[in-house]
Each structure stands twice: as C-alpha cells, then as structure tokens.
Motif scaffolding. Sequence first.
Motif, PDB file in Angstrom:
ATOM      1  N   TYR A 111       0.839  -1.188   0.000  1.00  0.00           N
ATOM      2  CA  TYR A 111       0.000   0.000   0.000  1.00  0.00           C
ATOM      3  C   TYR A 111       0.881   1.247   0.000  1.00  0.00           C
ATOM      4  N   ASN A 140       0.893  -5.316   2.468  1.00  0.00           N
ATOM      5  CA  ASN A 140      -0.023  -4.276   2.945  1.00  0.00           C
ATOM      6  C   ASN A 140      -0.590  -4.600   4.326  1.00  0.00           C
ATOM      7  N   PHE A 176      -4.571  -3.182   4.259  1.00  0.00           N
ATOM      8  CA  PHE A 176      -5.073  -2.365   3.159  1.00  0.00           C
ATOM      9  C   PHE A 176      -5.297  -3.210   1.909  1.00  0.00           C
ATOM     10  N   GLU A 178      -5.926  -2.922  -2.504  1.00  0.00           N
ATOM     11  CA  GLU A 178      -5.254  -2.145  -3.550  1.00  0.00           C
ATOM     12  C   GLU A 178      -5.879  -0.774  -3.781  1.00  0.00           C
ATOM     13  N   GLY A 180      -6.857   1.196  -1.182  1.00  0.00           N
ATOM     14  CA  GLY A 180      -6.629   2.017   0.007  1.00  0.00           C
ATOM     15  C   GLY A 180      -7.656   1.812   1.099  1.00  0.00           C
ATOM     16  N   SER A 182      -9.348  -0.244   4.201  1.00  0.00           N
ATOM     17  CA  SER A 182      -8.625  -0.970   5.240  1.00  0.00           C
ATOM     18  C   SER A 182      -9.542  -1.825   6.096  1.00  0.00           C
TER      19      SER A 182
END
Length: 224
Positions: A111, A140, A176, A178, A180, A182
């Motif tokens: 991320y 991530n 996260f 791809e 953004g 979470s």
Amino acid sequence: MIRPDRLSLILFVTLLLAGPSAWSYPVQYTLEGYVIQGPGIDDSAGFLSDMGITVGSRVSYSVVIDLDARGTMLMNDGTVIERTDSYGRGTFYAHYAGGSTITSNNYLSSYNGITENNYGGNKWLTSTFSERWLSVSSGNNYLSFYDMLLQPDALGEWSASSARAFGAGTMRNTIFDEFGNSSKFYFSAQITNAETVPVPEPSTFAFLGAGLAGIILLRRKKKI
C-alpha cells in the motif's frame, strides 16, 4: 621466519576468535493475544470477515528486532530508506516476520508504494514522557504498537512470560487493499517466546576470505 604450516594454524585460530565476536544477534519475539473492541473494528476492505476475525479471536505475531541496526522502509522499486522519526531521531530495526492475519491476498501486494516498514522508535527510555513505538509491515499488512510500557533491558531484550514484557497502550493491525480501503482491529498480546536469530556480519566474511586466501597463497609457494 614463520613456517607456512604454522602461519596457516595462526590464521585458523584468528578466524575462530574473530568469528564469534563479529556476529550480531537480533531477537525474534512471538506475541500471542486476542482481538479487543478498543476504539472499534473497521472492516471496510473485508479481510476480517474473510478470515473470521471478531472480538475475542486469538491472534499471534512474530517480530524480529535488532536494536543495533537502523530502521528502514523498503519501497516497491527495491529502494531501501533509513527511517527517522518526526523529530529527526534515529530508529531501530524491527521486521514483521509473520502473523495470524498474513494470507497470500494481503502479503504479496503493498500500500502506498511501500513493500515493508521495518522500524521502531526511542531505543532507550530516558524520561517518562517519551514516545515509544514499533511500526512493521509485510506487504499491505501493517502492525503497529504505540505508547509501549517498557523498553528493552540492558541486554537489549524484552522478557518472555512477564505480565508487562511487551505491553503497549495501543496494539493495532491494519490491512489495506489495492484501493486504500482498510480492515483494522485492536488487540492485546504478550510475549510467549523470545529467541536469538544469528546473522553473520560482513566483517565475518571478510576475515574468512582473507584467511582462506592466505592459506591458498602459502600452499602455492610451498609447492614452488
């Protein structure tokens, strides 16, 4: 003049003596605990429901810490950046080795262009008002500890099986996707195991290379 066979023996003994002193020993800690409500659980990315993680779920993590090395950030392009805190102070190395929430889906991607975060702040406790933290990630999957209760002991280690061995005001795991989004939860954990992880330093290989080269040269001269 020193005979070649005796010089070889001297070089060999030198290697034996120099080798152990040139080794560095990071420590791998295993932390085990459970998910708590904390400020709340956010599952915007859907990872927690996929893994069946809810309040009360058991979790465990492995973190490798080397207080003699500088903290780093590894970027997607392979660039390694030494990490400092917001006050410009140095950090120590802390690597996320594995955990309950590591899966193929969230381990291989990253991320914000960062493949790994490997750092912790404020190596030694110098006052009661001081920020003490760890920030480590693989892909991530981001693990963070804030307001840690204790610093390492004089040997640079935390103790296993101690009620406050690795306590922190906040322990959080954020994953996260791809886009953004979470999945985030808070947890409470303690160290259940601590073991050294021997890593040879460059000086060890330098001593070894020099010694072997000297022995080879001496043998060649002896044949001539």
